[in-house]
Design a protein around this motif. Structure first.
Motif, PDB file in Angstrom:
ATOM      1  N   ASN A   5       0.816  -1.223   0.000  1.00 33.88           N
ATOM      2  CA  ASN A   5       0.000   0.000   0.000  1.00 33.88           C
ATOM      3  C   ASN A   5       0.849   1.273   0.000  1.00 33.88           C
ATOM      4  OD1 ASN A   5      -2.340  -1.453  -0.032  1.00 33.88           O
ATOM      5  ND2 ASN A   5      -2.676  -1.347   2.180  1.00 33.88           N
ATOM      6  N   VAL A   6       2.008   1.177  -0.651  1.00 34.88           N
ATOM      7  CA  VAL A   6       2.829   2.371  -0.845  1.00 34.88           C
ATOM      8  C   VAL A   6       2.619   2.835  -2.289  1.00 34.88           C
ATOM      9  CG1 VAL A   6       5.158   3.335  -0.829  1.00 34.88           C
ATOM     10  CG2 VAL A   6       4.532   1.536   0.799  1.00 34.88           C
TER      11      VAL A   6
ATOM     12  N   ASP B  66     -13.879  -1.504  -3.404  1.00 34.21           N
ATOM     13  CA  ASP B  66     -14.987  -2.293  -2.852  1.00 34.21           C
ATOM     14  C   ASP B  66     -15.130  -1.993  -1.361  1.00 34.21           C
ATOM     15  OD1 ASP B  66     -17.061  -4.032  -2.672  1.00 34.21           O
ATOM     16  OD2 ASP B  66     -15.905  -5.851  -3.068  1.00 34.21           O
ATOM     17  N   GLN B  67     -16.355  -2.186  -0.876  1.00 39.33           N
ATOM     18  CA  GLN B  67     -16.611  -2.092   0.566  1.00 39.33           C
ATOM     19  C   GLN B  67     -16.987  -3.498   1.011  1.00 39.33           C
ATOM     20  OE1 GLN B  67     -18.810   2.097   0.866  1.00 39.33           O
ATOM     21  NE2 GLN B  67     -19.107   0.997  -1.029  1.00 39.33           N
ATOM     22  N   LYS B  68     -16.053  -4.118   1.703  1.00 38.37           N
ATOM     23  CA  LYS B  68     -16.197  -5.535   2.013  1.00 38.37           C
ATOM     24  C   LYS B  68     -15.811  -5.749   3.466  1.00 38.37           C
ATOM     25  CE  LYS B  68     -13.559  -8.155  -0.525  1.00 38.37           C
ATOM     26  NZ  LYS B  68     -13.009  -8.767  -1.749  1.00 38.37           N
TER      27      LYS B  68
ATOM     28  N   ASP C 143     -11.545  -1.980   0.191  1.00 37.50           N
ATOM     29  CA  ASP C 143     -10.604  -2.887  -0.455  1.00 37.50           C
ATOM     30  C   ASP C 143     -10.450  -2.442  -1.902  1.00 37.50           C
ATOM     31  OD1 ASP C 143      -8.965  -5.008  -1.070  1.00 37.50           O
ATOM     32  OD2 ASP C 143     -10.634  -6.376  -1.463  1.00 37.50           O
ATOM     33  N   PRO C 144      -9.295  -1.967  -2.301  1.00 33.12           N
ATOM     34  CA  PRO C 144      -8.053  -1.854  -1.527  1.00 33.12           C
ATOM     35  C   PRO C 144      -8.059  -0.622  -0.620  1.00 33.12           C
ATOM     36  CG  PRO C 144      -7.719  -1.023  -3.735  1.00 33.12           C
ATOM     37  CD  PRO C 144      -9.130  -1.522  -3.689  1.00 33.12           C
TER      38      PRO C 144
ATOM     39  N   ARG D 218     -11.464   3.728   6.054  1.00 34.44           N
ATOM     40  CA  ARG D 218     -10.629   4.765   5.462  1.00 34.44           C
ATOM     41  C   ARG D 218      -9.906   4.186   4.238  1.00 34.44           C
ATOM     42  NH1 ARG D 218      -8.939   9.079   8.067  1.00 34.44           N
ATOM     43  NH2 ARG D 218     -11.100   8.869   8.755  1.00 34.44           N
ATOM     44  N   ALA D 219      -9.897   4.942   3.170  1.00 31.98           N
ATOM     45  CA  ALA D 219      -9.101   4.599   1.995  1.00 31.98           C
ATOM     46  C   ALA D 219      -8.452   5.878   1.505  1.00 31.98           C
ATOM     47  CB  ALA D 219      -9.980   3.988   0.910  1.00 31.98           C
ATOM     48  N   TYR D 220      -7.472   5.729   0.636  1.00 34.86           N
ATOM     49  CA  TYR D 220      -6.805   6.897   0.059  1.00 34.86           C
ATOM     50  C   TYR D 220      -6.794   6.755  -1.453  1.00 34.86           C
ATOM     51  CZ  TYR D 220      -5.323   8.080   4.743  1.00 34.86           C
ATOM     52  OH  TYR D 220      -5.325   8.423   6.071  1.00 34.86           O
TER      53      TYR D 220
END
Lengths: 272, 317
Positions: free
Chosen positions: A94-95, A118-120, A125-126, A192-194
């Motif tokens: 995740n870099v 996705d929301q899992k 995800d990711p 949280r996602a980026y």
């Protein structure tokens, strides 16, 4: 009551009409002319490498999902927030590795294949996703509960949208380059996602192998940047000759954490 | 022509106090929304997820509860405004009733804008500020409707300069600004420094108000009691401020709002509201006791003169 509701709606619509007009007029600024040159594949090279973590993996408290039974059901064991994910020998996942500076003005094709978010299990995800500006981002809800998807960009247009269980995925695009756009679900505040939006195709998000590859780069001197949500950013300068391939490594030390996000619009609670 | 029967006056006063208490609950619900990061959990307004009752899970519970309590307070305010219009003969009371209704409607619209806007730092701060204005309007209205306000009060004269009522009024204004700065910090519009500077100014003014009232009106028991409330809420608020700051810094690395963080920060929000309300009431009480001295003297004399004083007040608005 009904009359009052209609009154509220009318006032809100009026207020938004006014603010929307202002926004549209700002968008009418003439954009710079689009570049027409394309990268010559005969001279293009590659920068590849890996990202590793030096030291122990920091520990995080498990997420408390007790406020949402569907999330508890989807996760029989406690979930540790995937803020720092490593593979073998400290390989860091995740870099995001990308060209920060040094690229000339080139025209690139915009991929039409959507990137997926996705929301899992009440998690994104990711965790980190990157697209080219204009490339669709498809957002799915694989959970048995409702989510809202709320990106909080600084440059791109902000929006907030709900997605109920079983509803079809939807696609969005982002029109301006921007790094580390936090995406959160306010129903489940631990989610949280980026998102990264680039104006070129020279970027990669590392998997658990920690490796990356930036292919098809024209000759030049580049600043290559790596971003990790907990440890922050690192830069390296790389000079690439015609058809040259170079390998670089980014090493993060686990005793140097860098919390680089504070919600700007959801209260003073400085999560992540 | 509305008439102030003692029974009706007492009833509308109690209802105003009840509405004010419900507004405290509304403020608490709003604080819970913000500090649970649930402000955007329902992306649409005035409906929620396209319906009247959304799925009550996660952060939606906080946001939806806030909307429901806001609806209840709006209805209570509407009833209060109509009730006052029917039973109160004082124009100021009637105007305050309609003002409260206007404020709660404006607040609902602003809440909707807060939900629908993409970057709500400004709209959320404005929503928080208007909430405080609405609350002190109701608190002030309650005081104005109270038997205490309408009773024959002892004379109090203020020979100091500036007048104690003016000092109290400035204290109220500064506390309001401080509350707005706190909201702006909470919603990410500004940093903590302006709020800390504001705390220093509030401290000075609260102390000055207390000294002025106690020295100039040593026999005015009600005003001295008002100062006790002001100082009590101020002390509590300072402690809650430190506690909220500690909770916030220690929760920086948390992936979700902790119960301790939410409790302390919401308590700090409520403490600010109660401090502002106590300062507002003290200010109004100062104006009432000092300004009302001549009327109080008159009212003690003859019922006919009381009626004349009432007419003068109506004429003055």
């Amino acid at each position: 009551m009904r009359i009052h509701s209609l009154g509220f709606m009318a006032a809100a619509v009026l207020a938004f009409g006014i603010s929307g007009c202002g926004r549209k007029s700002a968008e009418k600024n003439v954009p710079p002319p689009a570049p027409t040159a394309v990268v010559n594949p005969a001279t293009a090279g590659t920068i590849s490498g890996n990202v590793v973590l030096d030291g122990p993996v920091p520990s995080f408290h498990p997420i408390d999902m007790s406020a949402e039974p569907a999330c508890v059901q989807a996760n029989p064991t406690p979930v540790i927030p995937p803020i720092v994910v490593t593979g073998e020998h400290g390989a860091l996942a995740n870099v995001v590795v990308y060209v920060k500076a040094g690229l000339g003005e080139y025209r690139y094709d915009v991929p039409q294949t959507p990137a997926l978010l996705d929301q899992k299990g009440c998690m994104y995800d990711p965790r980190v996703v990157a697209v080219v500006e204009g490339q669709p981002l498809e957002i799915r809800n694989s959970d048995a509960t409702v989510h809202n998807i709320h990106p909080m960009p600084r440059i791109n247009h902000a929006w907030n949208r709900s997605e109920e269980p079983g509803s079809p995925p939807f696609r969005v695009t982002f029109d301006h380059p921007e790094t580390a756009i936090p995406i959160m679900c306010n129903v489940h505040p631990w989610m949280r996602a980026y998102l990264f939006v680039f104006d070129n195709p020279y970027f990669a998000v590392t998997a658990k192998t920690g490796t990356f590859e930036l292919k098809g780069l024209p000759p030049g001197t580049y600043t290559i940047e790596a971003w990790q949500e907990h440890f922050g950013i690192q830069d390296q300068t790389v000079t690439l000759g015609p058809k040259e391939s170079k390998s670089i490594s980014f090493v993060y030390r686990s005793d140097r954490s860098h919390w680089n996000y504070r919600p700007r619009s959801s209260g003073g609670h400085g999560v992540e | 022509m509305p008439e102030n029967s003692p029974q009706a006056s007492r009833g509308v006063y109690r209802f105003a106090v009840f509405t004010s208490c419900c507004t405290v609950l509304l403020l608490m619900a709003g604080g819970l929304v913000t500090n649970n990061l649930a402000g955007d959990s329902v992306p649409d307004w005035p409906l929620a997820y396209g319906r009247l009752i959304p799925p009550l899970v996660g952060g939606i519970r906080f946001e939806y509860s806030h909307r429901v309590i806001a609806g209840v307070v709006s209805i209570l305010t509407l009833v209060l405004a109509i009730w006052i219009a029917r039973v109160e003969r004082r124009p100021v009371a009637r105007r305050l009733g309609w003002l409260a209704l206007g404020l709660v409607i404006a607040q609902a619209v602003l809440g909707g804008i807060r939900v629908l806007e993409g970057d709500p730092a400004v709209s959320a701060t404005a929503h928080a500020a208007l909430a405080q204005i609405f609350f002190i309007t109701l608190a002030g209205l309650s005081l104005y409707l109270s038997p205490w306000w309408q009773s024959d009060l002892p004379t109090a004269s203020d020979s100091g300069s500036p007048r104690a009522a003016s000092i109290a009024a400035w204290t109220t204004v500064v506390i309001f600004l401080q509350v707005v700065l706190g909201a702006a910090f909470r919603h990410g519009a500004i940093g903590i420094i302006p709020h800390l500077i504001g705390a220093g100014i509030v401290t000075a003014l609260v102390v000055w108000t207390g000294r002025a009232v106690k020295r100039r009106f040593p026999g005015a028991r009600d005003l001295r009691r008002g100062v006790v409330w002001l100082h009590s809420f101020f002390g509590l608020q300072v402690l809650l401020g430190f506690a909220a700051w500690w909770a916030m810094t220690s929760a920086l690395a948390a992936v979700q709002p902790t119960a301790l963080f939410v409790t302390l920060t919401v308590a700090h929000v409520l403490g600010g509201a109660l401090l502002l309300a106590s300062s507002t009431l003290l200010t109004l009480a100062c104006f009432r006791v000092v300004r009302g001295a001549s009327r109080a003297e008159g009212s003690l004399a003859e019922p006919a003169q009381r009626a004349a004083a009432g007419s003068a007040e109506r004429a003055g608005g």
